[in-house]
Write an enzyme that holds these catalytic residues in place. Sequence first.
Site, PDB file in Angstrom:
ATOM      1  N   LYS A  45     -23.786 -18.538  29.643  1.00  0.00           N
ATOM      2  CA  LYS A  45     -24.403 -17.614  28.674  1.00  0.00           C
ATOM      3  C   LYS A  45     -23.329 -16.688  28.087  1.00  0.00           C
ATOM      4  O   LYS A  45     -22.207 -16.620  28.615  1.00  0.00           O
ATOM      5  CB  LYS A  45     -25.494 -16.794  29.370  1.00  0.00           C
ATOM      6  CG  LYS A  45     -24.981 -15.900  30.500  1.00  0.00           C
ATOM      7  CD  LYS A  45     -26.126 -15.273  31.301  1.00  0.00           C
ATOM      8  CE  LYS A  45     -25.604 -14.471  32.474  1.00  0.00           C
ATOM      9  NZ  LYS A  45     -26.695 -13.934  33.323  1.00  0.00           N
ATOM     10  N   ARG A 139     -37.671  -8.242  37.754  1.00  0.00           N
ATOM     11  CA  ARG A 139     -37.224  -8.422  36.377  1.00  0.00           C
ATOM     12  C   ARG A 139     -38.139  -9.459  35.726  1.00  0.00           C
ATOM     13  O   ARG A 139     -39.013  -9.106  34.970  1.00  0.00           O
ATOM     14  CB  ARG A 139     -35.747  -8.839  36.354  1.00  0.00           C
ATOM     15  CG  ARG A 139     -35.143  -8.848  34.973  1.00  0.00           C
ATOM     16  CD  ARG A 139     -33.621  -9.022  34.991  1.00  0.00           C
ATOM     17  NE  ARG A 139     -33.193 -10.359  35.397  1.00  0.00           N
ATOM     18  CZ  ARG A 139     -31.928 -10.778  35.369  1.00  0.00           C
ATOM     19  NH1 ARG A 139     -30.959  -9.962  34.978  1.00  0.00           N
ATOM     20  NH2 ARG A 139     -31.612 -11.997  35.751  1.00  0.00           N
ATOM     21  N   HIS A 167     -34.176 -14.734  41.608  1.00  0.00           N
ATOM     22  CA  HIS A 167     -32.885 -14.083  41.361  1.00  0.00           C
ATOM     23  C   HIS A 167     -32.714 -12.963  42.375  1.00  0.00           C
ATOM     24  O   HIS A 167     -33.645 -12.192  42.620  1.00  0.00           O
ATOM     25  CB  HIS A 167     -32.842 -13.547  39.925  1.00  0.00           C
ATOM     26  CG  HIS A 167     -31.456 -13.202  39.447  1.00  0.00           C
ATOM     27  ND1 HIS A 167     -30.380 -14.057  39.585  1.00  0.00           N
ATOM     28  CD2 HIS A 167     -30.973 -12.097  38.833  1.00  0.00           C
ATOM     29  CE1 HIS A 167     -29.299 -13.486  39.065  1.00  0.00           C
ATOM     30  NE2 HIS A 167     -29.620 -12.292  38.617  1.00  0.00           N
ATOM     31  N   ARG A 226     -26.274 -21.082  40.881  1.00  0.00           N
ATOM     32  CA  ARG A 226     -26.119 -20.704  39.460  1.00  0.00           C
ATOM     33  C   ARG A 226     -24.936 -19.756  39.273  1.00  0.00           C
ATOM     34  O   ARG A 226     -25.110 -18.604  38.896  1.00  0.00           O
ATOM     35  CB  ARG A 226     -27.380 -19.981  38.948  1.00  0.00           C
ATOM     36  CG  ARG A 226     -28.655 -20.785  38.878  1.00  0.00           C
ATOM     37  CD  ARG A 226     -29.728 -20.006  38.099  1.00  0.00           C
ATOM     38  NE  ARG A 226     -29.908 -18.657  38.593  1.00  0.00           N
ATOM     39  CZ  ARG A 226     -30.853 -18.271  39.445  1.00  0.00           C
ATOM     40  NH1 ARG A 226     -31.730 -19.138  39.897  1.00  0.00           N
ATOM     41  NH2 ARG A 226     -30.921 -17.016  39.841  1.00  0.00           N
ATOM     42  N   TYR A 270      -6.220   9.846  17.504  1.00  0.00           N
ATOM     43  CA  TYR A 270      -7.355  10.662  17.047  1.00  0.00           C
ATOM     44  C   TYR A 270      -7.672  11.789  18.025  1.00  0.00           C
ATOM     45  O   TYR A 270      -7.593  11.608  19.248  1.00  0.00           O
ATOM     46  CB  TYR A 270      -8.613   9.792  16.964  1.00  0.00           C
ATOM     47  CG  TYR A 270      -8.641   8.810  15.821  1.00  0.00           C
ATOM     48  CD1 TYR A 270      -8.505   9.217  14.503  1.00  0.00           C
ATOM     49  CD2 TYR A 270      -8.846   7.453  16.082  1.00  0.00           C
ATOM     50  CE1 TYR A 270      -8.563   8.287  13.467  1.00  0.00           C
ATOM     51  CE2 TYR A 270      -8.916   6.525  15.056  1.00  0.00           C
ATOM     52  CZ  TYR A 270      -8.769   6.955  13.747  1.00  0.00           C
ATOM     53  OH  TYR A 270      -8.833   6.044  12.731  1.00  0.00           O
ATOM     54  N   CYS A 318      -8.183   3.322  19.506  1.00  0.00           N
ATOM     55  CA  CYS A 318      -8.780   3.233  18.168  1.00  0.00           C
ATOM     56  C   CYS A 318      -9.531   1.900  18.038  1.00  0.00           C
ATOM     57  O   CYS A 318      -9.509   1.075  18.941  1.00  0.00           O
ATOM     58  CB  CYS A 318      -7.706   3.307  17.096  1.00  0.00           C
ATOM     59  SG  CYS A 318      -6.535   4.665  17.305  1.00  0.00           S
ATOM     60  N   MET A 319     -10.155   1.686  16.899  1.00  0.00           N
ATOM     61  CA  MET A 319     -10.933   0.456  16.722  1.00  0.00           C
ATOM     62  C   MET A 319     -10.048  -0.790  16.787  1.00  0.00           C
ATOM     63  O   MET A 319     -10.430  -1.793  17.390  1.00  0.00           O
ATOM     64  CB  MET A 319     -11.698   0.495  15.393  1.00  0.00           C
ATOM     65  CG  MET A 319     -12.725  -0.613  15.281  1.00  0.00           C
ATOM     66  SD  MET A 319     -13.611  -0.665  13.722  1.00  0.00           S
ATOM     67  CE  MET A 319     -14.669   0.758  13.842  1.00  0.00           C
ATOM     68  N   ASP A 320      -8.862  -0.715  16.193  1.00  0.00           N
ATOM     69  CA  ASP A 320      -8.016  -1.906  16.074  1.00  0.00           C
ATOM     70  C   ASP A 320      -6.651  -1.769  16.738  1.00  0.00           C
ATOM     71  O   ASP A 320      -5.867  -2.706  16.720  1.00  0.00           O
ATOM     72  CB  ASP A 320      -7.793  -2.227  14.592  1.00  0.00           C
ATOM     73  CG  ASP A 320      -9.073  -2.090  13.800  1.00  0.00           C
ATOM     74  OD1 ASP A 320     -10.048  -2.766  14.167  1.00  0.00           O
ATOM     75  OD2 ASP A 320      -9.110  -1.276  12.853  1.00  0.00           O
TER      76      ASP A 320
HETATM   77  C1  LIG Z   1     -26.220 -14.271  34.666  1.00  0.00           C
HETATM   78  C2  LIG Z   1     -27.057 -14.935  35.684  1.00  0.00           C
HETATM   79  C3  LIG Z   1     -26.447 -15.716  36.686  1.00  0.00           C
HETATM   80  C4  LIG Z   1     -24.952 -15.780  36.913  1.00  0.00           C
HETATM   81  O1  LIG Z   1     -24.514 -14.597  37.538  1.00  0.00           O
HETATM   82  P1  LIG Z   1     -22.985 -14.403  38.034  1.00  0.00           P
HETATM   83  O2  LIG Z   1     -23.013 -13.120  38.766  1.00  0.00           O
HETATM   84  O3  LIG Z   1     -22.159 -14.333  36.795  1.00  0.00           O
HETATM   85  O4  LIG Z   1     -22.634 -15.562  38.861  1.00  0.00           O
HETATM   86  C5  LIG Z   1     -27.288 -16.418  37.526  1.00  0.00           C
HETATM   87  N1  LIG Z   1     -28.632 -16.344  37.419  1.00  0.00           N
HETATM   88  C6  LIG Z   1     -29.246 -15.580  36.483  1.00  0.00           C
HETATM   89  C7  LIG Z   1     -30.723 -15.538  36.404  1.00  0.00           C
HETATM   90  C8  LIG Z   1     -28.478 -14.836  35.598  1.00  0.00           C
HETATM   91  O5  LIG Z   1     -29.074 -14.073  34.686  1.00  0.00           O
END
Ligand SMILES: *Cc1c(COP(=O)(O)O)cnc(C)c1O
Length: 379
Positions: A45, A139, A167, A226, A270, A318-320
């Site tokens: 992601k 969640r 999770h 995951r 700045y 700064c931004m850049d």
């Molecule tokens: C982002 C996410 C992960 C991965 O988490 P890491 O800490 O980067 O390994 C796994 N499961 C869910 C539901 C997530 O949102």
Amino acid sequence: MTSSILKPADDSRAWVEIDMSALRHNVRTLKSRLSPGCEIMAVVKANAYGHGAVEIAAQLRQEGISTFAVATVGEAVQLRESGLDSEIVVMSCTAPQDAGLLAAYNLTQIVADGDHARALDETGYKLSIHIAIDTGMHRLGIEPDNMAEIEGIFARENLKVEGFATHLASPDSLDADDIAFTRTQCDTFMDAVNALKSKGYNVGKLHMQSSYAVLNYPEFTCDFVRPGLSLYGALHGASTAKNPGLRPVLSLRARVAQVRWVKQGESISYGRTFLTTRPMKIATVSIGYADGVPRQMSGTGAQCLVHSQRAPIVGRICMDMLMLDVTHVDNIGSYDIVTLIGRDVADEIRCEEFAHRAGTITHEVLCHLGQRLPRVYLP
Ligand SMILES: *Cc1c(COP(=O)(O)O)cnc(C)c1O
């Protein structure tokens, strides 16, 4: 007139370097820790945590990974259009308006609860789904004692239940209370799934462990883990019981734009927050908060590497651009390379150190890296 996308020149102002050999090393290291039959569902992601989702997924596919997870349906479509033929699981809540995309691109959706399932079912598209169980993160997911809601999803005509997920809230904590909580989350998940099995349901594939849980709870056995962060080698060392020997995949580099001497008592950048305490040699570097160097890092003593020596950031970012005190660095000039994250010969700044200075975690640093930075892939 033709328009063309120019590849960044070798003297590009700032860039992200991705070490594919480190990625392969991390995949193999993680795989060696999994129990037999357990596979990696690679989390890619947020543009693979800033590493470039298409390139990273293609490399992981070559390493034998055949299941991927993303947050949004748009991220999944991008991967599918890049030619990725693997299973892609969408983890956050997809609106029923996008059910057509889930079906057309052959994606697997994690459903958040009975209402979400009903809304997707009523679109009429045939969809593959996993069901989220809320075991304490609060969640997404269905409470494990709400069996009727879960069974109602199995009864939906257009939804095919192919797995279950939960999770964990604190897999990165080595505190006794958090460890107990994590174990309870695991037990709660397994109890719910076993109750469904004993009623004759096919629960499909199970998964619950993000990176820290893979490392801290290797005894949890599911069909998938995951991991995201650990693939990219950017863990917080204090959050895992054992050093797994993962290698950072990403480096963040920029070039010096100008070097000058500034007299004692002058202000830099700045807001005039930094005053020189002596004559100082100042290097202006072509990277800023629009590239993902957080402005709140200003004034924290955060350092960069230049010619393998540490140089502190002075004045506001700064931004850049940002400025470094390079008084002690000899022979520094325009176009020299500055390392913000990564190794420069003898020294290294880990993403963890960078995140600490910014008052955040490595996850956030990586996914905030500027989209305008070219990604350069080292084989
Ligand atoms: C982002 C996410 C992960 C991965 O988490 P890491 O800490 O980067 O390994 C796994 N499961 C869910 C539901 C997530 O949102």
